[in-house]
Design an enzyme around this catalytic site. Structure first.
Site, PDB file in Angstrom:
ATOM      1  N   GLY A  19      22.722  30.971 -46.976  1.00  0.00           N
ATOM      2  CA  GLY A  19      22.029  29.699 -47.101  1.00  0.00           C
ATOM      3  C   GLY A  19      22.006  28.871 -45.828  1.00  0.00           C
ATOM      4  O   GLY A  19      21.645  27.698 -45.856  1.00  0.00           O
TER       5      GLY A  19
ATOM      6  N   HIS B 274       4.800  32.449 -56.079  1.00  0.00           N
ATOM      7  CA  HIS B 274       4.691  32.724 -54.638  1.00  0.00           C
ATOM      8  C   HIS B 274       3.227  32.919 -54.238  1.00  0.00           C
ATOM      9  O   HIS B 274       2.950  33.256 -53.086  1.00  0.00           O
ATOM     10  CB  HIS B 274       5.486  33.976 -54.265  1.00  0.00           C
ATOM     11  CG  HIS B 274       6.974  33.806 -54.341  1.00  0.00           C
ATOM     12  ND1 HIS B 274       7.612  32.694 -53.849  1.00  0.00           N
ATOM     13  CD2 HIS B 274       7.946  34.620 -54.823  1.00  0.00           C
ATOM     14  CE1 HIS B 274       8.913  32.820 -54.037  1.00  0.00           C
ATOM     15  NE2 HIS B 274       9.138  33.968 -54.631  1.00  0.00           N
TER      16      HIS B 274
END
Length: 328
Positions: A296, A141
């Site tokens: 999602g 990240h």
């Protein structure tokens, strides 16, 4: 980037109060990026990392489709080996700086029966040892300024796949993830303010995206959007496979699409982080119910965000993208 004015002193106090715990001992600013304190111990080793050009780097801001992309990339690189894919994703596609997020050292001193997985306990060591077995799918990240110098200086050019997601859905997902896995104790409204002000780990959000967006036409970089993955996963699978120079047949694409469906991923113990969640619950490190993979969906923010917060996000997005060619 342009940012709306925030009460930084107030938000720093909120961050310290609501987002420090037995394994998150505080936050620091590194090259304009908010990071957990332990990252200071890892920074030099990461910046001077000996990059293998055969590795694939999967880069993203948290909660933008990283796990989904990892599983896709690993499967393509490993010829859709679904049997080998039953091994935990943290082993198959290690998270480079995860040790900074979960600093268990003090807890371990008082709890000698606590043994975190090696890919979390010392992630840099784990990645180095894993690299001896062949090319890796490395997850990170870290924004562009904190990547290894050999990548930033174009000395080494491994394939990099960057995935992003609209900020409102990202914020919702990051909030739930932070409560479930990282010990955030505050409310959603404060989390939104921290997100907008760039006060969370790996933030600011826009500073994370644009360096990769600006390099999207480099031959070793592929830029993906979560929304397109939701809308047309088979075409994204083909795009990724071609980028990796591992073309797939239509039958392969269909098989991988099914494997990567939300229900399949949610029920797949190798990717749904139940190992970490279960460990945290067993040792009472976090008191929070829920699942790593929730919905999602695109537009999930509409059920959680107030009209006022949505407007703040819209204004902030317009402010930060008005002089760019980027949009969702």
């Amino acid at each position: 980037m342009v940012f709306t004015m925030f009460d930084n002193e107030k938000l720093d106090k909120i961050l310290e109060r609501d987002f420090t715990n037995v394994f998150r001992l505080g936050h620091i600013n590194v090259e304009g990026v908010v990071m957990p304190k332990r990252f200071a111990e890892m920074k030099s080793e990461i910046l001077n990392w000996n990059v293998n050009e055969n590795d694939v780097w999967i880069c993203s801001f948290p909660k933008t489709g990283t796990t989904w992309t990892q599983e896709m990339v690993w499967m393509i690189m490993n010829n859709l080996d679904f049997e080998k894919g039953k091994t935990n994703l943290g082993i198959r596609s290690p998270f480079l700086e995860v040790t900074a997020l979960f600093d268990y050292r003090n807890f371990q001193k008082e709890n000698t029966d606590f043994h975190p997985p090696p890919f979390i306990e010392d992630s840099l060591k784990f990645v180095k040892e894993s690299s001896q077995n062949g090319p890796l799918c490395i997850k990170t990240h870290l924004p562009w300024p904190l990547l290894p110098k050999e990548i930033r200086d174009n000395i080494k050019k491994p394939k990099i796949i960057y995935v992003t997601r609209n900020p409102k859905d990202t914020c919702i997902s990051y909030y739930n993830h932070s409560k479930l896995m990282e010990g955030y104790k505050g409310n959603f409204e404060n989390f939104c303010e921290l997100f907008l002000a760039g006060k969370l780990s790996f933030a600011p959000y826009w500073n994370h995206i644009f360096p990769f967006w600006e390099r999207r036409n480099q031959p070793n970089i592929l830029f993906l959007k979560y929304e397109k993955m939701i809308d047309d996963l088979p075409s994204v699978i083909k795009e990724v496979a071609d980028f990796l120079e591992k073309p797939l047949t239509s039958e392969n694409i269909d098989a991988l699409s099914k494997h990567l469906s939300f229900e399949s991923m949610k029920n797949n113990p190798s990717v749904n982080y139940e190992v970490v969640i279960g460990m945290h619950r067993k040792f009472k490190l976090i008191e929070c119910e829920g699942n790593f993979m929730r919905s999602g969906k695109v537009g999930d923010y509409k059920a959680k965000m107030s009209p006022d917060i949505i407007q703040k996000f819209n204004d902030w997005t317009e402010e930060n993208t008005k002089n760019t060619d980027f949009s969702y």
